[in-house]
Design an enzyme around this catalytic site. Structure first.
Site, mmCIF file in Angstrom:
data_model
loop_
_atom_site.group_PDB
_atom_site.id
_atom_site.type_symbol
_atom_site.label_atom_id
_atom_site.label_comp_id
_atom_site.label_asym_id
_atom_site.label_seq_id
_atom_site.Cartn_x
_atom_site.Cartn_y
_atom_site.Cartn_z
ATOM 1 N N ASP A 7 0.875 -1.179 0.000
ATOM 2 C CA ASP A 7 0.000 0.000 0.000
ATOM 3 C C ASP A 7 0.914 1.231 0.000
ATOM 4 O O ASP A 7 2.136 1.125 -0.190
ATOM 5 C CB ASP A 7 -0.992 -0.031 1.170
ATOM 6 C CG ASP A 7 -0.329 0.211 2.528
ATOM 7 O OD1 ASP A 7 0.912 0.296 2.610
ATOM 8 O OD2 ASP A 7 -1.068 0.310 3.531
ATOM 9 N N HIS A 8 0.333 2.388 0.248
ATOM 10 C CA HIS A 8 1.107 3.635 0.215
ATOM 11 C C HIS A 8 2.198 3.662 1.283
ATOM 12 O O HIS A 8 3.311 4.126 1.032
ATOM 13 C CB HIS A 8 0.172 4.833 0.403
ATOM 14 C CG HIS A 8 -0.662 4.750 1.641
ATOM 15 N ND1 HIS A 8 -1.688 3.837 1.765
ATOM 16 C CD2 HIS A 8 -0.612 5.427 2.815
ATOM 17 C CE1 HIS A 8 -2.240 3.976 2.967
ATOM 18 N NE2 HIS A 8 -1.601 4.926 3.627
ATOM 19 N N CYS A 64 3.207 -3.071 4.062
ATOM 20 C CA CYS A 64 2.299 -1.981 4.425
ATOM 21 C C CYS A 64 2.969 -1.242 5.581
ATOM 22 O O CYS A 64 4.187 -1.355 5.765
ATOM 23 C CB CYS A 64 0.886 -2.470 4.740
ATOM 24 S SG CYS A 64 0.688 -3.451 6.229
ATOM 25 N N GLY A 65 2.235 -0.469 6.350
ATOM 26 C CA GLY A 65 2.862 0.287 7.418
ATOM 27 C C GLY A 65 3.424 -0.608 8.506
ATOM 28 O O GLY A 65 4.576 -0.484 8.918
ATOM 29 N N THR A 66 2.598 -1.535 8.961
ATOM 30 C CA THR A 66 2.998 -2.461 10.024
ATOM 31 C C THR A 66 3.309 -3.868 9.508
ATOM 32 O O THR A 66 3.910 -4.669 10.230
ATOM 33 C CB THR A 66 1.865 -2.612 11.047
ATOM 34 O OG1 THR A 66 0.704 -3.088 10.340
ATOM 35 C CG2 THR A 66 1.546 -1.287 11.721
ATOM 36 N N GLY A 67 2.820 -4.185 8.324
ATOM 37 C CA GLY A 67 2.855 -5.555 7.815
ATOM 38 C C GLY A 67 1.649 -6.348 8.276
ATOM 39 O O GLY A 67 1.383 -7.441 7.759
ATOM 40 N N VAL A 68 0.914 -5.813 9.226
ATOM 41 C CA VAL A 68 -0.191 -6.563 9.834
ATOM 42 C C VAL A 68 -1.395 -6.654 8.902
ATOM 43 O O VAL A 68 -1.891 -7.746 8.596
ATOM 44 C CB VAL A 68 -0.593 -5.932 11.182
ATOM 45 C CG1 VAL A 68 -1.842 -6.607 11.737
ATOM 46 C CG2 VAL A 68 0.553 -6.057 12.181
ATOM 47 N N GLY A 69 -1.862 -5.500 8.450
ATOM 48 C CA GLY A 69 -3.073 -5.509 7.620
ATOM 49 C C GLY A 69 -2.888 -6.306 6.348
ATOM 50 O O GLY A 69 -3.749 -7.121 5.980
ATOM 51 N N HIS A 97 9.787 -24.276 8.278
ATOM 52 C CA HIS A 97 8.829 -25.056 9.071
ATOM 53 C C HIS A 97 7.372 -24.863 8.654
ATOM 54 O O HIS A 97 6.545 -25.744 8.901
ATOM 55 C CB HIS A 97 8.960 -24.698 10.553
ATOM 56 C CG HIS A 97 10.166 -25.298 11.199
ATOM 57 N ND1 HIS A 97 10.370 -25.322 12.564
ATOM 58 C CD2 HIS A 97 11.254 -25.919 10.652
ATOM 59 C CE1 HIS A 97 11.522 -25.918 12.833
ATOM 60 N NE2 HIS A 97 12.078 -26.278 11.698
ATOM 61 N N ASN A 98 7.046 -23.728 8.072
ATOM 62 C CA ASN A 98 5.638 -23.423 7.781
ATOM 63 C C ASN A 98 5.334 -23.344 6.293
ATOM 64 O O ASN A 98 4.200 -23.070 5.911
ATOM 65 C CB ASN A 98 5.226 -22.111 8.458
ATOM 66 C CG ASN A 98 5.686 -22.036 9.898
ATOM 67 O OD1 ASN A 98 6.563 -21.247 10.252
ATOM 68 N ND2 ASN A 98 5.138 -22.896 10.758
ATOM 69 N N ARG A 131 7.832 -33.803 9.491
ATOM 70 C CA ARG A 131 6.786 -33.507 10.483
ATOM 71 C C ARG A 131 6.133 -32.153 10.224
ATOM 72 O O ARG A 131 4.962 -31.946 10.558
ATOM 73 C CB ARG A 131 7.356 -33.555 11.907
ATOM 74 C CG ARG A 131 8.360 -32.453 12.206
ATOM 75 C CD ARG A 131 9.051 -32.682 13.541
ATOM 76 N NE ARG A 131 9.956 -31.612 13.920
ATOM 77 C CZ ARG A 131 11.188 -31.449 13.417
ATOM 78 N NH1 ARG A 131 11.628 -32.280 12.487
ATOM 79 N NH2 ARG A 131 11.955 -30.463 13.822
ATOM 80 N N HIS A 132 6.876 -31.253 9.599
ATOM 81 C CA HIS A 132 6.320 -29.933 9.320
ATOM 82 C C HIS A 132 5.254 -30.004 8.216
ATOM 83 O O HIS A 132 4.322 -29.217 8.200
ATOM 84 C CB HIS A 132 7.433 -28.958 8.937
ATOM 85 C CG HIS A 132 8.527 -28.898 9.955
ATOM 86 N ND1 HIS A 132 8.305 -28.450 11.235
ATOM 87 C CD2 HIS A 132 9.823 -29.278 9.903
ATOM 88 C CE1 HIS A 132 9.436 -28.530 11.928
ATOM 89 N NE2 HIS A 132 10.372 -29.036 11.147
HETATM 90 C C1 RB5 Z 1 -1.922 2.756 6.609
HETATM 91 O O1 RB5 Z 1 -1.949 3.946 7.340
HETATM 92 C C2 RB5 Z 1 -1.727 1.590 7.544
HETATM 93 O O2 RB5 Z 1 -2.842 1.422 8.345
HETATM 94 C C3 RB5 Z 1 -1.419 0.337 6.773
HETATM 95 O O3 RB5 Z 1 -0.313 0.520 5.966
HETATM 96 C C4 RB5 Z 1 -1.104 -0.894 7.595
HETATM 97 O O4 RB5 Z 1 -0.141 -0.599 8.562
HETATM 98 C C5 RB5 Z 1 -2.269 -1.611 8.152
HETATM 99 O O5 RB5 Z 1 -2.146 -2.667 8.757
#
Ligand code: RB5
Length: 149
Positions: A7-8, A64-69, A97-98, A131-132
């Site tokens: 993303d941005h 992305c910003g955190t990698g989470v989303g 392993h994954n 096993r994996h």
């Molecule tokens: C964008 O501001 C931010 O929310 C996105 O890049 C990401 O970190 C979401 O998980």
């Protein structure tokens, strides 16, 4: 072929990774985004991950910003096992392993040098099977809606 997308917020790290892959003669396909203009990460996760599931690409690298989303979105694509990493060890073990076929990173979490180390660890490691393979099979059974017990 490596699918790459962001993303941005992840765009600056994506561009650094692209230059890194070029320098290593690693083939890649850029699924966007193309600027730091605000956009929605799920769209780009889906594009890159569809290319992995279809066989066009072997693995995806997502920022992305955190990698989470973007990792959560990636893991909603059937057949994708995406690891969100901020260290090289987890990236390598995610492969070994994954059998992770997608890597997500947060551009606001890791610097560019660490990000490139994570990429190299992910791309340089192979699934160990045995096993994996049983455990990854269980993960995929959950995806199919099957009970493990
Ligand atoms: C964008 O501001 C931010 O929310 C996105 O890049 C990401 O970190 C979401 O998980």
């Amino acid at each position: 072929m490596i699918a790459i997308a962001s993303d941005h917020a992840g765009y600056p790290l994506k561009q650094v990774i692209i230059e890194h892959l070029k320098g290593q003669n690693v083939a890649f396909k850029d699924f966007g985004t193309d600027s730091e203009a605000s956009c929605d990460y799920a769209i780009f996760a889906q594009r890159a991950c569809n290319a992995v599931v279809s066989g066009e690409c072997e693995r995806a690298i997502l920022c992305c910003g955190t990698g989470v989303g973007i990792s959560i979105a990636a893991n909603k694509v059937r057949g994708i096992r995406c690891v969100c990493c901020s260290d090289p060890y987890s990236a390598a073990m995610g492969r070994r392993h994954n059998d992770a076929n997608a890597l997500a990173m947060g551009a606001r979490v890791v610097g560019t040098e660490l990000g490139l180390m994570i990429v190299d660890s992910f791309l340089g490691a192979s699934f160990e099977g045995e096993r994996h393979a049983r455990r990854v099979g269980q993960i995929m059974a959950i995806e199919r809606g099957e009970s493990l017990e």
